[in-house]
Design a protein around this motif. Structure first.
Motif, PDB file in Angstrom:
ATOM      1  N   ARG A 275     -49.259  22.358 -94.485  1.00 52.97           N
ATOM      2  CA  ARG A 275     -50.627  21.987 -94.856  1.00 52.97           C
ATOM      3  C   ARG A 275     -50.727  20.463 -94.905  1.00 52.97           C
ATOM      4  O   ARG A 275     -49.817  19.793 -95.396  1.00 52.97           O
ATOM      5  CB  ARG A 275     -50.977  22.588 -96.210  1.00 52.97           C
ATOM      6  N   SER A 276     -51.835  19.924 -94.396  1.00 53.03           N
ATOM      7  CA  SER A 276     -52.074  18.482 -94.454  1.00 53.03           C
ATOM      8  C   SER A 276     -52.267  18.053 -95.906  1.00 53.03           C
ATOM      9  O   SER A 276     -52.639  18.870 -96.750  1.00 53.03           O
ATOM     10  CB  SER A 276     -53.330  18.118 -93.655  1.00 53.03           C
TER      11      SER A 276
ATOM     12  N   TYR B 119     -59.688  15.206 -96.190  1.00 55.74           N
ATOM     13  CA  TYR B 119     -60.877  15.919 -95.724  1.00 55.74           C
ATOM     14  C   TYR B 119     -60.705  17.429 -95.622  1.00 55.74           C
ATOM     15  O   TYR B 119     -60.987  18.021 -94.605  1.00 55.74           O
ATOM     16  CB  TYR B 119     -61.360  15.347 -94.385  1.00 55.74           C
TER      17      TYR B 119
ATOM     18  N   ARG C 267     -56.302  21.939 -93.993  1.00 59.35           N
ATOM     19  CA  ARG C 267     -55.979  22.150 -92.582  1.00 59.35           C
ATOM     20  C   ARG C 267     -54.466  22.049 -92.443  1.00 59.35           C
ATOM     21  O   ARG C 267     -53.774  21.613 -93.337  1.00 59.35           O
ATOM     22  CB  ARG C 267     -56.710  21.168 -91.680  1.00 59.35           C
TER      23      ARG C 267
ATOM     24  N   GLU D 152     -50.891  21.023 -90.032  1.00 63.51           N
ATOM     25  CA  GLU D 152     -50.357  20.111 -89.029  1.00 63.51           C
ATOM     26  C   GLU D 152     -48.951  20.552 -88.652  1.00 63.51           C
ATOM     27  O   GLU D 152     -48.269  21.213 -89.441  1.00 63.51           O
ATOM     28  CB  GLU D 152     -50.379  18.658 -89.509  1.00 63.51           C
TER      29      GLU D 152
ATOM     30  N   HIS E 284     -52.525  17.797 -85.218  1.00 65.94           N
ATOM     31  CA  HIS E 284     -53.414  17.884 -86.365  1.00 65.94           C
ATOM     32  C   HIS E 284     -54.391  19.023 -86.107  1.00 65.94           C
ATOM     33  O   HIS E 284     -54.659  19.370 -84.965  1.00 65.94           O
ATOM     34  CB  HIS E 284     -54.152  16.564 -86.564  1.00 65.94           C
ATOM     35  N   TYR E 285     -54.941  19.609 -87.149  1.00 68.01           N
ATOM     36  CA  TYR E 285     -55.799  20.793 -87.043  1.00 68.01           C
ATOM     37  C   TYR E 285     -55.060  21.885 -86.270  1.00 68.01           C
ATOM     38  O   TYR E 285     -55.616  22.545 -85.399  1.00 68.01           O
ATOM     39  CB  TYR E 285     -57.136  20.475 -86.371  1.00 68.01           C
TER      40      TYR E 285
ATOM     41  N   ARG F   5     -53.121  25.298 -85.200  1.00 67.34           N
ATOM     42  CA  ARG F   5     -53.267  26.745 -85.367  1.00 67.34           C
ATOM     43  C   ARG F   5     -52.055  27.404 -84.721  1.00 67.34           C
ATOM     44  O   ARG F   5     -51.545  26.942 -83.718  1.00 67.34           O
ATOM     45  CB  ARG F   5     -54.548  27.236 -84.700  1.00 67.34           C
TER      46      ARG F   5
ATOM     47  N   GLY G 225     -53.696  22.362 -81.198  1.00 65.80           N
ATOM     48  CA  GLY G 225     -54.250  21.390 -82.127  1.00 65.80           C
ATOM     49  C   GLY G 225     -54.676  20.136 -81.385  1.00 65.80           C
ATOM     50  O   GLY G 225     -54.960  20.174 -80.185  1.00 65.80           O
ATOM     51  N   HIS G 226     -54.693  19.024 -82.103  1.00 65.14           N
ATOM     52  CA  HIS G 226     -55.086  17.739 -81.516  1.00 65.14           C
ATOM     53  C   HIS G 226     -54.039  16.686 -81.825  1.00 65.14           C
ATOM     54  O   HIS G 226     -53.557  16.595 -82.952  1.00 65.14           O
ATOM     55  CB  HIS G 226     -56.430  17.279 -82.082  1.00 65.14           C
TER      56      HIS G 226
ATOM     57  N   ARG H 101     -58.802  11.729 -80.324  1.00 65.39           N
ATOM     58  CA  ARG H 101     -58.229  13.070 -80.478  1.00 65.39           C
ATOM     59  C   ARG H 101     -58.170  13.749 -79.119  1.00 65.39           C
ATOM     60  O   ARG H 101     -59.161  13.823 -78.409  1.00 65.39           O
ATOM     61  CB  ARG H 101     -59.065  13.892 -81.440  1.00 65.39           C
TER      62      ARG H 101
END
Length: 132
Positions: free
Chosen positions: A27-28, A33, A36, A38, A55-56, A58, A70-71, A85
């Motif tokens: 988890r980030s 924000y 999400r 990572e 990042h973000y 799945r 992710g990104h 991104r």
């Protein structure tokens, strides 16, 4: 699939050299924000990143191989610079041969019209612009 924001050359992804390391999916930090995930590929447990983290992120299990999407954040990473991104995908397996059946099904689509190795396909318009 991309490396540092640039599409990997060639259509045969099975010829790419795999990167070996310790996969960390977490988890980030809570102050960034909302919740999400990572993903990091580290040189050892608790070590340094071998490639840019996702990042973000799945996670989905595909044919016995973990598929992470992710990104990446590409560009300068200092405080005042903004990063770009870029969508990224990882296949994670204990044995690289386990990923070959899945890689054989991946098709690189020519979105730019210039070739399968063109960059920034997602930023190109879907139709020619009208100059009216």
């Amino acid at each position: 699939m991309r490396s540092n924001g640039h599409r990997l050359a060639g259509l045969d992804l099975s010829q790419q050299v795999p990167t070996h390391g310790w996969l960390e999916f977490k988890r980030s930090p809570i102050d960034s924000y909302g919740p999400r995930m990572e993903a990091h590929l580290l040189d050892q447990r608790g070590g340094k990143d071998l490639i840019l983290p996702l990042h973000y992120a799945r996670l989905a299990r595909v044919d016995g191989v973990m598929h992470l999407t992710g990104h990446e954040r590409v560009g300068r990473t200092n405080t005042k610079a903004s990063t770009r991104r870029v969508a990224q995908s990882w296949l994670c397996a204990l044995n690289p041969a386990d990923a070959l059946p899945l890689l054989a099904r991946v098709r690189v689509i020519k979105a730019t019209g210039f070739g399968p190795d063109g960059d920034h396909d997602d930023e190109d318009p879907f139709a020619p612009l009208d100059d009216q």
